[in-house]
Design an enzyme around this catalytic site. Structure first.
Site, mmCIF file in Angstrom:
data_model
loop_
_atom_site.group_PDB
_atom_site.id
_atom_site.type_symbol
_atom_site.label_atom_id
_atom_site.label_comp_id
_atom_site.label_asym_id
_atom_site.label_seq_id
_atom_site.Cartn_x
_atom_site.Cartn_y
_atom_site.Cartn_z
ATOM 1 N N ARG A 1 11.013 -48.726 -34.289
ATOM 2 C CA ARG A 1 11.523 -50.100 -34.391
ATOM 3 C C ARG A 1 12.318 -50.243 -35.690
ATOM 4 O O ARG A 1 11.815 -49.946 -36.770
ATOM 5 C CB ARG A 1 10.363 -51.092 -34.366
ATOM 6 C CG ARG A 1 10.770 -52.553 -34.544
ATOM 7 C CD ARG A 1 9.527 -53.447 -34.529
ATOM 8 N NE ARG A 1 9.867 -54.844 -34.652
ATOM 9 C CZ ARG A 1 10.041 -55.484 -35.803
ATOM 10 N NH1 ARG A 1 9.916 -54.827 -36.947
ATOM 11 N NH2 ARG A 1 10.339 -56.778 -35.826
ATOM 12 N N LYS B 1 6.905 -59.649 -39.386
ATOM 13 C CA LYS B 1 7.971 -60.033 -38.481
ATOM 14 C C LYS B 1 8.315 -61.496 -38.744
ATOM 15 O O LYS B 1 7.575 -62.403 -38.374
ATOM 16 C CB LYS B 1 7.526 -59.833 -37.024
ATOM 17 C CG LYS B 1 8.651 -60.000 -36.014
ATOM 18 C CD LYS B 1 8.172 -59.680 -34.608
ATOM 19 C CE LYS B 1 9.307 -59.842 -33.597
ATOM 20 N NZ LYS B 1 8.861 -59.572 -32.199
ATOM 21 N N SER C 1 6.883 -57.493 -24.566
ATOM 22 C CA SER C 1 6.204 -58.447 -25.455
ATOM 23 C C SER C 1 6.016 -59.779 -24.745
ATOM 24 O O SER C 1 6.966 -60.311 -24.164
ATOM 25 C CB SER C 1 7.028 -58.670 -26.723
ATOM 26 O OG SER C 1 7.114 -57.500 -27.492
#
Length: 210
Positions: free
Chosen positions: A41, A138, A109
Site C-alpha cells: 500500500r 490513515k 474494504s
C-alpha cells in the site's frame, strides 16, 4: 477458486511511516515473525515505484505468504501478485473480479453491513472491515465502527473478516472475538523491534480458531 490462506495477521506497507528503517527489511522481519499476508500500500507512489517495490517484496513472499496490492489492479497484474484489495472509492469489486485471474485474491474494504453483503455478492474473497478504533495512520478513514459494528458485519456474511484501524497488542484479543484476522500498519512498522512486535500479535491471533 482461491486456495491461499488469507486469515491471520496482515501487515500493510508504508514507506514513509517506516523511516529510517527499510520497508523491505521490515517486511522480511514481519514474515519471519508470523505475518499471514503482506499488503502493498502506497497512496503517493507512482505505478513504476509500486512495481519496483512490489517485485522486491514478492521475492520475500513467494512460497511463504500472499502479497496483496492495495487499490491498484494494474500494479497487481504487472508484478504477478497473489491478490488485490480495493476500497469503496476505488474500482467496483465486481469489475475488479472480471479484470483479474480467477485464482487471485480479491479483498474489499467495508464499514457497513450493506457494503459487506454487496462485496460478497461481487465476488470478494475476504473483507477488510473498519476502522474498528480511531486511527491516525490513515487520515481519510471513516468514523470508527467499534466492536459492535464489527460483530454485525461478521453475522451478516460468510467471508473471512480482516479487521483494521487502531488495532494494537492491547486490543487484539477483543477484536479476534469477531474477526478471522487483523491488518496493521504502525503496530509493526513503527515498532522498535518489528520481528518481536509481529510475533506477539501473531501469538494472540493464533489462539483463536480461525
Amino acid at each position: 477458486m482461491v486456495n491461499i490462506k488469507i486469515k491471520g495477521l496482515h501487515v500493510l506497507t508504508d514507506r514513509e511511516l517506516v523511516k529510517p528503517k527499510s520497508i523491505v527489511e521490515v517486511i522480511k522481519l514481519a514474515i519471519e515473525g508470523g505475518a499471514a499476508a503482506i499488503q502493498l500500500r502506497d497512496k503517493d507512489a507512482s505505478d513504476e515505484e509500486m512495481i519496483a517495490l512490489g517485485k522486491k517484496i514478492l521475492e520475500l513472499t513467494t512460497g511463504r505468504v500472499p502479497l496483496i496490492v492495495n487499490d491498484n489492479v494494474q500494479v497487481a497484474l504487472a508484478i504477478g501478485a497473489d491478490g488485490v484489495h480495493v476500497g469503496q472509492k476505488d474500482i467496483p469489486a465486481d469489475q475488479v473480479r472480471k479484470l483479474i485471474d480467477p485464482n487471485m485474491i480479491l479483498g474489499v474494504s467495508v464499514s457497513t453491513v450493506e457494503q459487506a453483503r454487496q462485496a460478497e455478492s461481487d465476488g470478494a474473497n475476504y473483507l477488510g472491515v473498519g476502522p474498528i478504533f480511531p486511527t491516525q495512520t490513515k487520515t481519510d478513514a471513516d468514523p470508527p465502527i467499534g466492536l459492535g459494528g464489527l460483530a454485525n458485519i461478521r453475522e451478516a456474511v460468510s467471508l473471512p473478516i480482516i479487521a483494521i484501524g487502531g488495532i494494537k497488542k492491547r486490543n487484539v484479543a477483543q477484536v479476534m472475538q469477531f474477526a478471522h484476522g487483523i491488518a496493521v500498519i504502525s503496530a509493526v512498522l513503527r515498532a522498535k523491534n518489528p520481528l518481536l512486535a509481529t510475533q506477539k500479535l501473531a501469538i494472540i491471533i493464533n489462539k483463536y480458531k480461525i
